[in-house]
Enzyme design. Structure first.
Site, PDB file in Angstrom:
ATOM      1  N   PRO A  82      -3.462  -0.043  19.093  1.00 23.91           N
ATOM      2  CA  PRO A  82      -3.223  -0.486  17.710  1.00 23.91           C
ATOM      3  C   PRO A  82      -3.397   0.593  16.628  1.00 23.91           C
ATOM      4  CG  PRO A  82      -5.289  -1.390  18.530  1.00 23.91           C
ATOM      5  CD  PRO A  82      -4.643  -0.697  19.690  1.00 23.91           C
ATOM      6  N   HIS A  88       0.841  -1.202   0.000  1.00 23.50           N
ATOM      7  CA  HIS A  88       0.000   0.000   0.000  1.00 23.50           C
ATOM      8  C   HIS A  88       0.874   1.249   0.000  1.00 23.50           C
ATOM      9  CE1 HIS A  88      -4.024  -1.778   1.636  1.00 23.50           C
ATOM     10  NE2 HIS A  88      -3.520  -2.477   0.646  1.00 23.50           N
ATOM     11  N   LYS A 121       1.712  -0.325  15.136  1.00 25.98           N
ATOM     12  CA  LYS A 121       3.129  -0.394  15.490  1.00 25.98           C
ATOM     13  C   LYS A 121       3.558  -1.631  16.271  1.00 25.98           C
ATOM     14  CE  LYS A 121       4.576   3.025  13.445  1.00 25.98           C
ATOM     15  NZ  LYS A 121       5.008   2.570  12.159  1.00 25.98           N
ATOM     16  N   TYR A 147      -8.908   5.318   7.911  1.00 25.49           N
ATOM     17  CA  TYR A 147      -8.981   5.697   9.327  1.00 25.49           C
ATOM     18  C   TYR A 147     -10.016   6.814   9.419  1.00 25.49           C
ATOM     19  CZ  TYR A 147      -4.677   3.157  10.495  1.00 25.49           C
ATOM     20  OH  TYR A 147      -3.731   2.177  10.718  1.00 25.49           O
ATOM     21  N   TYR A 162       4.339   6.321  10.204  1.00 21.09           N
ATOM     22  CA  TYR A 162       3.504   5.161   9.890  1.00 21.09           C
ATOM     23  C   TYR A 162       4.275   4.165   9.029  1.00 21.09           C
ATOM     24  CZ  TYR A 162      -0.853   2.588   9.044  1.00 21.09           C
ATOM     25  OH  TYR A 162      -1.826   1.622   9.013  1.00 21.09           O
TER      26      TYR A 162
HETATM   27  P1  RFL Z   1       2.937 -11.933  21.288  1.00 21.76           P
HETATM   28  O1  RFL Z   1       2.560 -12.062  19.874  1.00 21.76           O
HETATM   29  O2  RFL Z   1       1.870 -11.616  22.269  1.00 21.76           O
HETATM   30  O3  RFL Z   1       3.659 -13.279  21.689  1.00 21.76           O
HETATM   31  C1  RFL Z   1       3.967 -13.591  23.023  1.00 21.76           C
HETATM   32  C2  RFL Z   1       3.911 -15.089  23.170  1.00 21.76           C
HETATM   33  O4  RFL Z   1       4.313 -15.452  24.490  1.00 21.76           O
HETATM   34  C3  RFL Z   1       3.456 -16.481  24.935  1.00 21.76           C
HETATM   35  N1  RFL Z   1       3.481 -16.540  26.400  1.00 21.76           N
HETATM   36  C4  RFL Z   1       4.201 -17.439  27.100  1.00 21.76           C
HETATM   37  N2  RFL Z   1       5.000 -18.434  26.717  1.00 21.76           N
HETATM   38  C5  RFL Z   1       5.582 -19.200  27.687  1.00 21.76           C
HETATM   39  N3  RFL Z   1       5.347 -19.002  29.013  1.00 21.76           N
HETATM   40  C6  RFL Z   1       4.543 -18.001  29.430  1.00 21.76           C
HETATM   41  N4  RFL Z   1       4.284 -17.817  30.733  1.00 21.76           N
HETATM   42  C7  RFL Z   1       3.925 -17.172  28.452  1.00 21.76           C
HETATM   43  N5  RFL Z   1       3.073 -16.124  28.519  1.00 21.76           N
HETATM   44  C8  RFL Z   1       2.820 -15.744  27.275  1.00 21.76           C
HETATM   45  C9  RFL Z   1       2.115 -16.099  24.360  1.00 21.76           C
HETATM   46  O5  RFL Z   1       1.226 -17.211  24.305  1.00 21.76           O
HETATM   47  C10 RFL Z   1       2.516 -15.604  22.979  1.00 21.76           C
HETATM   48  O6  RFL Z   1       2.507 -16.624  22.010  1.00 21.76           O
HETATM   49  O7  RFL Z   1       4.090 -10.840  21.497  1.00 21.76           O
HETATM   50  P2  RFL Z   1       5.267 -10.397  20.515  1.00 21.76           P
HETATM   51  O8  RFL Z   1       5.942 -11.580  19.931  1.00 21.76           O
HETATM   52  O9  RFL Z   1       6.020  -9.378  21.270  1.00 21.76           O
HETATM   53  O10 RFL Z   1       4.512  -9.700  19.282  1.00 21.76           O
HETATM   54  C11 RFL Z   1       3.784  -8.532  19.496  1.00 21.76           C
HETATM   55  C12 RFL Z   1       2.576  -8.491  18.563  1.00 21.76           C
HETATM   56  O11 RFL Z   1       1.860  -9.709  18.650  1.00 21.76           O
HETATM   57  C13 RFL Z   1       1.660  -7.339  18.902  1.00 21.76           C
HETATM   58  O12 RFL Z   1       2.396  -6.173  19.234  1.00 21.76           O
HETATM   59  C14 RFL Z   1       0.747  -6.977  17.710  1.00 21.76           C
HETATM   60  O13 RFL Z   1      -0.172  -8.002  17.471  1.00 21.76           O
HETATM   61  C15 RFL Z   1       0.012  -5.673  17.988  1.00 21.76           C
HETATM   62  N6  RFL Z   1      -0.951  -5.322  16.929  1.00 21.76           N
HETATM   63  C16 RFL Z   1      -0.540  -4.734  15.755  1.00 21.76           C
HETATM   64  N7  RFL Z   1       0.766  -4.525  15.518  1.00 21.76           N
HETATM   65  C17 RFL Z   1       1.169  -4.011  14.328  1.00 21.76           C
HETATM   66  O14 RFL Z   1       2.379  -3.837  14.117  1.00 21.76           O
HETATM   67  N8  RFL Z   1       0.291  -3.696  13.325  1.00 21.76           N
HETATM   68  C18 RFL Z   1      -1.027  -3.868  13.485  1.00 21.76           C
HETATM   69  O15 RFL Z   1      -1.772  -3.618  12.554  1.00 21.76           O
HETATM   70  C19 RFL Z   1      -1.493  -4.377  14.734  1.00 21.76           C
HETATM   71  N9  RFL Z   1      -2.788  -4.598  14.931  1.00 21.76           N
HETATM   72  C20 RFL Z   1      -2.281  -5.601  17.098  1.00 21.76           C
HETATM   73  C21 RFL Z   1      -3.196  -5.226  16.072  1.00 21.76           C
HETATM   74  C22 RFL Z   1      -2.731  -6.256  18.241  1.00 21.76           C
HETATM   75  C23 RFL Z   1      -4.048  -6.513  18.368  1.00 21.76           C
HETATM   76  N10 RFL Z   1      -4.429  -7.171  19.554  1.00 21.76           N
HETATM   77  C24 RFL Z   1      -5.267  -8.286  19.636  1.00 21.76           C
HETATM   78  C25 RFL Z   1      -3.710  -6.892  20.786  1.00 21.76           C
HETATM   79  C26 RFL Z   1      -4.514  -5.485  16.191  1.00 21.76           C
HETATM   80  C27 RFL Z   1      -4.943  -6.128  17.327  1.00 21.76           C
HETATM   81  C28 RFL Z   1      -6.403  -6.377  17.400  1.00 21.76           C
HETATM   82  C1  PHB Z   2      -5.401  -4.564  11.036  1.00 26.61           C
HETATM   83  O1  PHB Z   2      -5.525  -4.762   9.819  1.00 26.61           O
HETATM   84  O2  PHB Z   2      -5.651  -5.444  11.872  1.00 26.61           O
HETATM   85  C2  PHB Z   2      -4.969  -3.235  11.529  1.00 26.61           C
HETATM   86  C3  PHB Z   2      -4.562  -2.301  10.601  1.00 26.61           C
HETATM   87  C4  PHB Z   2      -4.152  -1.048  11.038  1.00 26.61           C
HETATM   88  C5  PHB Z   2      -4.165  -0.759  12.388  1.00 26.61           C
HETATM   89  C6  PHB Z   2      -4.560  -1.707  13.316  1.00 26.61           C
HETATM   90  C7  PHB Z   2      -4.961  -2.963  12.876  1.00 26.61           C
HETATM   91  O3  PHB Z   2      -3.796   0.475  12.803  1.00 26.61           O
END
Ligand code: RFL
Ligand code: PHB
Length: 385
Positions: free
Chosen positions: A288, A72, A292, A195, A378
């Site tokens: 989110p 994009h 980031k 957005y 971004y």
């Molecule tokens: P994770 O992915 O949470 O992985 C951590 C892992 O550790 C495990 N764990 C354990 N393992 C062993 N022993 C324990 N006691 C443990 N406790 C926990 C967990 O089960 C898990 O598998 O962290 P990591 O690797 O630092 O990655 C971070 C990302 O997952 C997170 O920042 C993103 O998903 C955030 N996020 C977004 N980030 C973006 O860059 N772009 C996005 O568009 C974006 N959209 C989002 C998001 C996060 C969202 N949610 C659900 C929080 C959208 C959503 C809805």
């Molecule tokens: C997503 O596609 O899940 C998404 C995209 C942009 C954001 C957050 C989540 O800022």
């Protein structure tokens, strides 16, 4: 068991760290509480920054991303009656990619399988001991295990136990609102993300593939998902995203997943105690809105992996000693950007806030200086910024 680096958590941070360490000749063992199926199907992030994509490609993880991901140029910023495109490619020469975290997770899993990486899923009772000479204990099917290591890295996400074993200062902000996120089987109604600011609340139109749309609505914190049947969700999305505005239509389809996601900002510093390090959501959480979280997790391990390779192979501690300060520079930049996007786009009860938000949005959308600031943050600063 003994290994050089014990990694807690097989999310993107943990698996990418093990991949980068292996490329540098350092072995690791990963322990994870969830099953592999769960980790690979958890619907989360969708946007990869320019430097995340470059890094994944440079370490052999870019093939499917290039084939199936969607590049994009920018995003749309919208408020009632107006939609403006912010073109990152024109403004800062960088783009972003739509490629789900589920897919990044699968690519990492396959790459680690091919390398014979030991990932122990479905563990319980993980605990980190003795930061100066660390080891990790956990149970599998009730049987106790001990993993000795030169270094332990907590990649265990926002609720993992490692953060507590690294004392320091924690900064936090909670927000009064949450996101209701849905996945729908319907082609995206937009070519790039929208957005949308709206007096009823923020809405985001994102996507996962040519047939799957990802959408979010601002809802009050504590919202019960049962209050939001599918029709109510679509009606709110249509209103906030401007269905009918200049002939634009939001296509509806079957909703296959919906959940309410609380939002918060958190930073813990330092990201290290002796031989225990933190990376990704284990050290910091962003709302989110700036997309980031995943990108910050990648940026952390891109710094940490060479630091651990120097420490363990050349006995040179310099990069490891710098890791926390260097990582935190980017963490705070992204924390500010995520907070700024969040507070600019989410409606509050205060009409004064509404006017400030609209003024800020108009400036970002119409001034090149304003748009460039959003674009640079971004699309992402270079790794090591
Ligand atoms: P994770 O992915 O949470 O992985 C951590 C892992 O550790 C495990 N764990 C354990 N393992 C062993 N022993 C324990 N006691 C443990 N406790 C926990 C967990 O089960 C898990 O598998 O962290 P990591 O690797 O630092 O990655 C971070 C990302 O997952 C997170 O920042 C993103 O998903 C955030 N996020 C977004 N980030 C973006 O860059 N772009 C996005 O568009 C974006 N959209 C989002 C998001 C996060 C969202 N949610 C659900 C929080 C959208 C959503 C809805
Ligand atoms: C997503 O596609 O899940 C998404 C995209 C942009 C954001 C957050 C989540 O800022």
């Amino acid at each position: 068991m003994r290994t050089q680096v014990a990694i807690i958590g097989a999310g993107p941070a943990g698996l990418l760290l093990s991949h980068l360490l292996a490329a540098g000749g350092v072995e690791s063992v990963v322990v994870e509480t969830r099953t592999r199926e769960y980790v690979e199907s958890r619907i989360r992030a969708g946007i990869l920054e320019h430097s995340t994509v470059e890094l994944l490609r440079s370490v052999g993880l870019g093939d499917r991303l290039t084939r199936e991901g969607d590049q994009h140029r920018g995003v749309y910023l919208q408020w009632p009656g107006e939609r403006h495109h912010v073109d990152f490619q024109d403004l800062v020469g960088r783009s972003v990619w739509v490629y789900g975290q589920t897919e990044v997770q699968k690519d990492l899993g396959r790459a680690r399988d091919a390398a014979g990486q030991q990932v122990i899923y479905d563990v319980r009772d993980t605990a980190v001991h003795d930061p100066a000479d660390p080891y990790v204990t956990f149970t599998v099917d009730g049987a106790p295990h001990r993993l000795d290591a030169d270094v332990v890295v907590g990649c265990d996400g926002s609720f993992g136990p490692t953060r507590e074993s690294v004392p320091g200062t924690t900064w936090q902000r909670t927000y009064d609102y949450s996101w209701l996120g849905v996945l729908a089987t319907v082609p995206p109604s937009t070519d790039e993300l929208i957005y949308a600011w709206h007096p009823d609340g923020f809405a985001l139109n994102s996507m996962r593939s040519p047939t799957v749309t990802r959408l979010y609505l601002q809802v009050p914190s504590g919202t019960d998902i049962a209050e939001w049947p599918d029709d109510r969700i679509w009606d709110a999305l249509s209103r906030r995203l401007g269905h009918g505005q200049d002939g634009w239509k939001l296509a509806r389809g079957p909703i296959t997943d919906k959940s309410v996601l609380p939002m918060r900002s958190l930073v813990q510093a330092p990201m290290r105690r002796d031989r225990v390090f933190l990376a990704g959501d284990a050290a910091h959480i962003v709302p989110p809105t700036g997309a980031k979280g995943l990108n910050l997790a990648v940026a952390d391990v891109a710094l940490l992996a060479p630091a651990l390779v120097s420490l363990l192979r050349e006995k040179d501690p310099r990069l490891a000693d710098e890791y926390s300060d260097r990582a935190l520079r980017r963490v705070w930049r992204c924390t500010h950007f995520s907070w700024w996007m969040t507070t600019m786009l989410h409606a509050t009860d205060d009409p004064f806030d509404h006017q400030l938000q609209l003024s800020q949005l108009r400036w970002v959308a119409s001034s090149e200086a304003g748009a460039r600031g959003l674009a640079e943050n971004y699309a992402g600063l270079p790794i090591g910024f």
